[in-house]
Design a protein around this motif. Structure first.
Motif, PDB file in Angstrom:
ATOM      1  N   THR A   1      35.048  34.593 -11.174  1.00  0.00           N
ATOM      2  CA  THR A   1      36.416  34.834 -11.625  1.00  0.00           C
ATOM      3  C   THR A   1      36.738  33.927 -12.800  1.00  0.00           C
ATOM      4  O   THR A   1      36.254  32.797 -12.872  1.00  0.00           O
TER       5      THR A   1
ATOM      6  N   ASP B   1      40.205  33.922 -13.804  1.00  0.00           N
ATOM      7  CA  ASP B   1      41.635  33.645 -13.740  1.00  0.00           C
ATOM      8  C   ASP B   1      42.275  33.730 -12.351  1.00  0.00           C
ATOM      9  O   ASP B   1      43.493  33.622 -12.244  1.00  0.00           O
TER      10      ASP B   1
ATOM     11  N   HIS C   1      41.390  31.816  -9.475  1.00  0.00           N
ATOM     12  CA  HIS C   1      40.972  30.728  -8.590  1.00  0.00           C
ATOM     13  C   HIS C   1      42.012  30.428  -7.526  1.00  0.00           C
ATOM     14  O   HIS C   1      41.679  30.156  -6.370  1.00  0.00           O
TER      15      HIS C   1
ATOM     16  N   TYR D   1      41.844  32.973  -4.560  1.00  0.00           N
ATOM     17  CA  TYR D   1      40.681  32.802  -3.700  1.00  0.00           C
ATOM     18  C   TYR D   1      40.719  31.475  -2.942  1.00  0.00           C
ATOM     19  O   TYR D   1      40.256  31.408  -1.802  1.00  0.00           O
ATOM     20  N   ALA D   2      41.289  30.438  -3.531  1.00  0.00           N
ATOM     21  CA  ALA D   2      41.408  29.143  -2.843  1.00  0.00           C
ATOM     22  C   ALA D   2      42.231  29.279  -1.566  1.00  0.00           C
ATOM     23  O   ALA D   2      41.962  28.589  -0.577  1.00  0.00           O
TER      24      ALA D   2
ATOM     25  N   TRP E   1      37.892  29.689  -0.523  1.00  0.00           N
ATOM     26  CA  TRP E   1      36.893  29.684  -1.584  1.00  0.00           C
ATOM     27  C   TRP E   1      37.039  28.418  -2.414  1.00  0.00           C
ATOM     28  O   TRP E   1      38.145  27.948  -2.657  1.00  0.00           O
ATOM     29  N   ASN E   2      35.917  27.876  -2.865  1.00  0.00           N
ATOM     30  CA  ASN E   2      35.890  26.665  -3.679  1.00  0.00           C
ATOM     31  C   ASN E   2      34.964  26.870  -4.872  1.00  0.00           C
ATOM     32  O   ASN E   2      33.974  27.592  -4.769  1.00  0.00           O
ATOM     33  N   PRO E   3      35.247  26.190  -5.984  1.00  0.00           N
ATOM     34  CA  PRO E   3      34.282  26.229  -7.093  1.00  0.00           C
ATOM     35  C   PRO E   3      32.948  25.639  -6.637  1.00  0.00           C
ATOM     36  O   PRO E   3      32.901  24.803  -5.724  1.00  0.00           O
TER      37      PRO E   3
END
Length: 159
Positions: free
Chosen positions: A117, A119, A121, A124-125, A129-131
């Protein structure tokens, strides 16, 4: 035969029935509006839908959103082509879509989920979800394909 899952909420339906997917609408969004699949040919969208676990969002029979999962349904899933059409945004549909996808019975107990992604983040966080960490970035590699944003690239020379 694959099980079809359908959930209704506030006048909308999320369904995994591939027969419901409006390929023309999905193709139109991906090829004209998305930043990740500009100019993608219809036949590639059609093939990707055929070989994925797709989640369509519908109001009546109108396509309102879409996402697909590429997975072995045992260890790994890639979340791709997630969108809600502009006329249906601001109604919590992307959050509901993520809830439905992550609760799907065929996707439980997976070792790893990935997505790309630019834009979203923050969305999803909210769902865990995490980078990727620096260590994970060092471990993962990619092999660029021949197709990228509507342009076919020449194969590498063979010597």
């Amino acid at each position: 035969m694959k099980n079809i899952h359908e959930i209704r909420k506030d006048g909308y339906l999320i369904s995994t029935d591939p027969q419901r997917v409006n390929l023309a609408a999905v193709h139109r969004y991906l090829s004209e509006e998305s930043y990740w699949a500009k100019n993608i040919p219809f036949d590639i969208v059609e093939r990707s839908v055929k070989h994925s676990l797709c989640f369509g969002i519908y109001q009546e029979d109108e396509q309102a959103g879409f996402a697909r999962i590429i997975s072995d349904r045992a260890t790994f899933a890639w979340l791709a082509d997630v969108f809600v059409l502009p006329a249906h945004r601001g109604k919590g549909l992307s959050k509901w879509l993520m809830e439905v996808i992550q609760a799907h019975p065929d996707l439980q107990g997976l070792r790893r989920w990935l997505l790309g992604t630019l834009d979203a983040h923050g969305l999803y966080a909210q769902f865990g979800w995490n980078p990727l960490t620096a260590e994970q970035i060092r471990r993962f590699m990619q092999r660029p394909g021949d197709y990228h944003y509507g342009e076919l690239h020449s194969p590498p020379p063979t010597n």
